[in-house]
Design an enzyme around this catalytic site. Structure first.
Site, short mmCIF file in Angstrom:
data_model
loop_
_atom_site.label_atom_id
_atom_site.label_comp_id
_atom_site.label_asym_id
_atom_site.label_seq_id
_atom_site.Cartn_x
_atom_site.Cartn_y
_atom_site.Cartn_z
N LYS A 1 0.98 -0.95 -0.14
CA LYS A 1 0.02 -0.53 -0.82
C LYS A 1 1.14 1.18 0.13
O LYS A 1 1.96 0.75 0.76
CB LYS A 1 -1.39 -0.01 1.47
N ASP B 1 -2.74 -2.07 10.46
CA ASP B 1 -2.52 -1.38 8.48
C ASP B 1 -3.10 -3.02 8.61
O ASP B 1 -3.50 -3.04 6.99
CB ASP B 1 -1.25 -1.12 8.13
#
Ligand code: C5P
Length: 312
Positions: free
Chosen positions: A11, A138
């Site tokens: 990401k 995350d």
């Protein structure tokens, strides 16, 4: 069941705002995160000997109980109530380590998705999300993927609706000899920026609402130009790391770049482009300077998916 493969994407942070401190000692965040097509692959084979064995094609990555893949496997097995479950797990690592790209969290998310299928546990997405949130801030995002607003520690997701329907090009760079520890970056942030921390839920919610209404979301859907990207950790990490300052200056030279920023706690840096081809052209143009500066580089696209089984 024979072996199966899970794709674990990296990401980037298109926005990372540190709002303040939480009662649990973590930071309250307001972020926009986006998956890209730079990905690791996790290959899984079932065993019935209660062993969770992980190997990796990079020897500088711990494969013991400290690896989020093993932690995810242990938590899933414990919650399943079947202690005899086991797996042989092979990780093909492509995402740089300690880079602010959530490589470790994505690997853990891949383990949850893959082992849920491999062991036939039938856990639904919301149950997997709950386990992911226990394992790392995350990790819920890495399960879900696409473009999402992430609040709380990062684990409270609001999926952009509609999702951007066209992929952006991404030129990602990382100095080969640099890495950043996430706890260090947050502790620097606390030392340097706590005067700017907001104090309570009402103020936090105002900032979340500002992000929900930000021109950045329109830019991602190609309805407005990109504003300057904000990453509060960039302003504490860049003064400490010359490769971050140098890399940002290099990316800012790309005329076609729509925006440039550090990802997460760094030291990865990225520039966004209208198309993948534009990112490839910028990579070619910058190649001599990147090589001279000791930077590795990847040409990528944004994607709409998180950790998922690779079609057979
Ligand atoms: O949850 P995760 O393992 O990703 O967090 C790593 C470290 O980063 C935490 O131990 C904490 O020091 C810091 N952190 C934080 N606030 C967050 C997320 C992470 O302070 N929202």
């Amino acid at each position: 069941m024979a072996e199966l493969t899970v794709v674990a994407p990296a990401k980037i942070n298109l926005h990372l705002e540190v709002l303040g401190l939480r009662h649990d000692g973590f930071h309250e965040l307001s972020m926009l995160m986006q998956t890209i097509d730079l990905a690791d692959r996790l290959v899984l084979e079932p065993t019935a000997d209660a062993r969770l064995n992980l190997v990796c094609d990079r020897d500088d990555l711990p494969t013991d109980g400290s690896n989020l893949i093993v932690k995810a496997a242990e938590l899933l097995r414990q919650r399943s109530g079947y202690p005899e479950l086991g797996a042989r797990m092979r990780l093909h690592k492509r995402i740089p380590i300690g880079a602010g790209l959530a490589g470790g969290s994505s690997n853990g998310a891949a383990a949850l998705v893959g082992l849920n299928a491999l062991w036939g546990l039938g856990l639904r997405d919301d149950a997997l999300q709950g386990l992911a949130a226990e394992l790392g801030s995350d990790m819920p995002f890495c399960l879900a993927g696409g473009a999402q607003l992430c609040f709380g520690r990062g684990e409270q997701l609001e999926r952009l609706d509609p999702q951007p329907d066209e992929a952006l090009g991404v030129l990602l760079i990382k100095h080969s000899a640099s890495s950043v520890s996430t706890p260090w970056a947050y502790s620097r942030c606390r030392a340097l920026r706590s005067d700017f921390y907001l104090a309570g839920e009402a103020e936090f919610e105002q900032r979340r609402q500002a992000l929900r209404q930000s021109p950045l979301l329109d830019a991602l859907r190609r309805q407005a130009p990109f504003p300057r990207l904000r990453n509060d950790l960039e302003s504490v990490v860049a003064p400490e790391l010359a490769p971050v300052r140098d890399g940002l200056a290099l990316l800012q030279q790309c005329r076609a770049a729509l925006a440039v920023a550090m990802s997460g706690s760094g030291p990865s840096l990225f520039a966004l482009f209208g198309q993948r081809d534009d990112a490839a052209a910028a990579a070619a143009q910058l190649a001599p300077a990147l090589e001279a500066g000791g930077f590795d580089c990847w040409v990528c696209s944004t994607t709409a998916t998180g950790a998922q089984l690779e079609p057979r």
